[in-house]
Scaffold this active site. Structure first.
Site, short mmCIF file in Angstrom:
data_model
loop_
_atom_site.label_atom_id
_atom_site.label_comp_id
_atom_site.label_asym_id
_atom_site.label_seq_id
_atom_site.Cartn_x
_atom_site.Cartn_y
_atom_site.Cartn_z
N SER A 37 69.69 49.43 1.19
CA SER A 37 69.41 48.50 2.29
C SER A 37 69.46 49.19 3.65
O SER A 37 69.24 48.56 4.68
CB SER A 37 70.40 47.32 2.27
N ASN A 124 81.88 44.11 0.37
CA ASN A 124 81.51 42.70 0.25
C ASN A 124 82.00 41.86 1.43
O ASN A 124 81.26 41.05 1.98
CB ASN A 124 82.05 42.12 -1.06
N THR A 169 47.86 8.18 20.86
CA THR A 169 48.35 7.98 19.50
C THR A 169 47.12 8.17 18.62
O THR A 169 46.00 7.82 19.04
CB THR A 169 48.94 6.58 19.26
N HIS A 170 47.30 8.77 17.47
CA HIS A 170 46.17 9.08 16.57
C HIS A 170 45.13 9.94 17.28
O HIS A 170 43.95 9.89 16.97
CB HIS A 170 45.51 7.81 16.03
N SER A 291 37.11 37.67 23.74
CA SER A 291 36.47 37.90 22.46
C SER A 291 35.67 39.19 22.57
O SER A 291 35.10 39.48 23.62
CB SER A 291 35.54 36.73 22.14
N LYS A 297 34.53 33.78 26.44
CA LYS A 297 35.74 33.20 25.86
C LYS A 297 37.04 33.67 26.51
O LYS A 297 37.17 34.82 26.92
CB LYS A 297 35.81 33.58 24.38
N ASN A 299 40.74 33.04 24.98
CA ASN A 299 41.42 32.38 23.86
C ASN A 299 42.93 32.31 24.05
O ASN A 299 43.54 33.29 24.45
CB ASN A 299 41.13 33.14 22.56
N GLU A 304 48.57 30.11 19.76
CA GLU A 304 48.05 30.07 18.39
C GLU A 304 48.93 30.91 17.45
O GLU A 304 49.26 30.50 16.34
CB GLU A 304 46.61 30.58 18.33
N TYR A 331 80.51 37.71 -5.06
CA TYR A 331 79.39 38.48 -4.52
C TYR A 331 78.45 38.94 -5.62
O TYR A 331 78.88 39.37 -6.68
CB TYR A 331 79.91 39.72 -3.76
N GLN A 336 72.03 41.00 -0.88
CA GLN A 336 71.46 42.03 -0.01
C GLN A 336 70.09 41.60 0.51
O GLN A 336 69.64 42.05 1.56
CB GLN A 336 71.35 43.36 -0.77
N LYS A 339 69.11 39.71 4.33
CA LYS A 339 69.03 40.24 5.70
C LYS A 339 67.65 40.25 6.33
O LYS A 339 67.48 39.82 7.46
CB LYS A 339 69.63 41.65 5.75
N1 ARG Z 1 74.36 46.53 1.10
C1 ARG Z 1 75.12 45.49 0.53
C2 ARG Z 1 74.60 44.13 0.97
O1 ARG Z 1 73.82 44.09 1.85
C3 ARG Z 1 76.55 45.62 0.92
C4 ARG Z 1 77.51 45.08 -0.09
C5 ARG Z 1 77.43 45.88 -1.32
N2 ARG Z 1 78.41 45.49 -2.26
C6 ARG Z 1 78.31 45.82 -3.51
N3 ARG Z 1 79.25 45.44 -4.30
N4 ARG Z 1 77.29 46.48 -3.98
O2 ARG Z 1 74.95 43.10 0.44
#
Ligand code: ARG
Length: 470
Positions: A37, A124, A169-170, A291, A297, A299, A304, A331, A336, A339
């Site tokens: 990660s 964790n 409305t509408h 454009s 144009k 835009n 948007e 956990y 992971q 994120k």
């Molecule tokens: N990179 C892990 C995460 O984002 C950190 C925790 C990892 N813990 C483990 N027991 N592998 O969750």
């Protein structure tokens, strides 16, 4: 890789993973990439260091590490922070995530004291703490941006408390309203969005650290001290829950999805108002593009795109809900995956709100086009019905009378206000000279001066409330 098993002492100092003494073969490059990660969680580096420093301070306070260890850790972390900020820190995929990368560098820099940092802690509870610290800062920024946006809307509303446009409305002309009132509708929405973020913050701002891997730790840790150091309001009360649940992140994504939904509605109106067919506003050129083929144009790309980005935030909400739903305690590595979506949701609302604060300020209002539109479509028909009611006609009968008058206007190609008194009296004998006051746009809006109404005097009060609250 050599065939000789590494000695347990150099496990963490050298190239192998933190847990590798038990493993007889390395993971493939693909698996390494698949499970790492560090590519995305390195943006939590600052808060990871902040959390580690608070943890080290607590370990020293209960005598688990020496004052010298603490001071070495502080020095090492200060150096690492500098390296990261200078872009000199070498991130390694072999070390999986931000936590192991920083810890390994610390050991390189300060030796044994660095190895003592992870006492009574697990990645964790470390990662759960990092996410909360990171998210708390994002919430504060975006809640501030929502307030800034409300102030810009209120300032523009104050300028346009008297500017009349048709309310729809509408998507059909319904009744005249003031542009200020229309803008303040969005100020209300963004106000609730800010409340939601601030409320979500209460549940984000609780400390998981101390839960360790899942069961807590046998060391006599002082979680309240860590919570105080890191500015957490509370300590998570159950270690299993603390390391596993990401409901606070889901809640943030839900609040973000609502923000984007409101932004999307506003965007839709900006696009519509800016269409040459409607021509109610102009947006500053810096929010538009031309454009490549049609020279005429201009835009409204920014609104948007904001409307379009609503989809990705909704997607992150659903992804996180799905990520969490089947997980047993405690956990699991599934987490992971929390994120990237969370980061993107936070980035999207922050960037979008930043742009909108600037864009709203630059809205140029075409009051003449708004007024012309309000004069079409019998926008004051309800006012005529209300006029008759005030003269004693039951509302349903008044409604019917006005419907007939509107039909007549349609055949004549004119507005209600264009009819002569005699013609109007032909529809109802109680209609008198004073009727023309209620048939005007100004009369119509001015009459709605109760709390929540569209009258200019009410818009000024409400806009001022928002500006004064700042
Ligand atoms: N990179 C892990 C995460 O984002 C950190 C925790 C990892 N813990 C483990 N027991 N592998 O969750």
């Amino acid at each position: 890789m050599t065939n000789t098993p590494p000695s347990p002492h150099d496990q963490f100092d050298n190239k192998s993973q933190a847990w590798s003494a038990r493993f007889s073969e390395p993971v493939s490059d693909l698996v390494k990439r698949y499970t790492a990660s560090v590519g995305f969680d390195q943006r939590m580096a600052q808060v990871d260091i902040q959390g580690s420093l608070a943890h080290a301070d607590m370990l020293a306070s209960i005598g688990l590490i020496s004052a010298q260890d603490l001071s070495d850790i502080q020095d090492g972390m200060a150096r690492i922070l500098k390296e990261i900020e200078a872009g000199e820190f070498v991130w390694s995929l072999d070390l999986e995530d931000v936590h192991l990368n920083i810890e390994r560098r610390l050991v390189q820099l300060i030796g044994d004291a660095g190895k003592r940092l992870h006492t009574g802690r697990s990645r964790n509870d470390q990662v759960a703490t990092d996410i909360r610290l990171w998210l708390r800062a994002e919430i504060d920024i975006s809640a501030g941006l929502l307030q800034a946006l409300r102030r810009k809307l209120a300032a523009l509303a104050l300028q346009h408390a008297d500017t009349i446009l048709p309310g729809f409305t509408h998507l059909q002309v319904a009744q005249p309203i003031t542009f200020g009132h229309h803008l303040l509708a969005y100020a209300e929405m963004f106000g609730r969005d800010a409340e939601r973020l601030i409320d979500c913050r209460k549940r984000v701002n609780r400390l998981p650290l101390g839960a360790a891997a899942l069961a807590g730790t046998s060391y006599p840790i002082d979680r309240e001290r860590v919570a105080r150091t890191l500015g957490f309001d509370e300590v998570c009360r159950n270690s299993l829950d603390a390391v596993s649940d990401r409901d606070f992140a889901i809640e943030f994504c839900a609040a973000s999805a609502l923000i984007m939904m409101h932004i999307s509605r506003l965007s839709e109106e900006l696009v519509l108002w800016m269409s040459p067919r409607v021509g109610f506003i102009r947006l500053a050129d810096r929010f538009c593009t031309g454009s490549s083929i049609m020279p005429q144009k201009k835009n409204p790309d920014v609104p948007e795109l904001a409307r379009g980005k609503t989809g990705r935030v909704n997607g992150h909400l659903i992804a996180l809900l799905t990520l969490m739903k089947g997980q047993p305690l405690a956990y699991n590595k599934d987490n992971q995956e929390d994120k990237e979506g969370l980061f993107d949701a936070a980035d999207t609302i922050r960037d979008t709100l930043t742009i909108f604060v600037d864009m709203v300020e630059g809205i140029e209002v075409r009051a003449d086009a708004m007024r012309a539109a309000a004069l079409q479509g019998y926008a004051t028909a309800t006012d005529l019905a209300d006029y008759l009611v005030k003269k004693g006609v039951p509302f349903r009968d008044a409604h019917e009378t006005v419907a007939l008058a509107v039909r007549h206007c349609e055949t004549q190609g004119c507005d209600l206000a264009d009819l002569s008194l005699e013609t109007l009296q032909g529809f109802h004998s109680l209609i008198e000279d004073d009727v023309f006051q209620v048939l005007t746009l100004e009369g119509s809006v001015a009459a709605r001066k109760h709390i929540g109404g569209t009258a200019p005097e009410r818009v000024r009060i409400e806009a001022q409330r928002i500006l004064d609250a700042a």
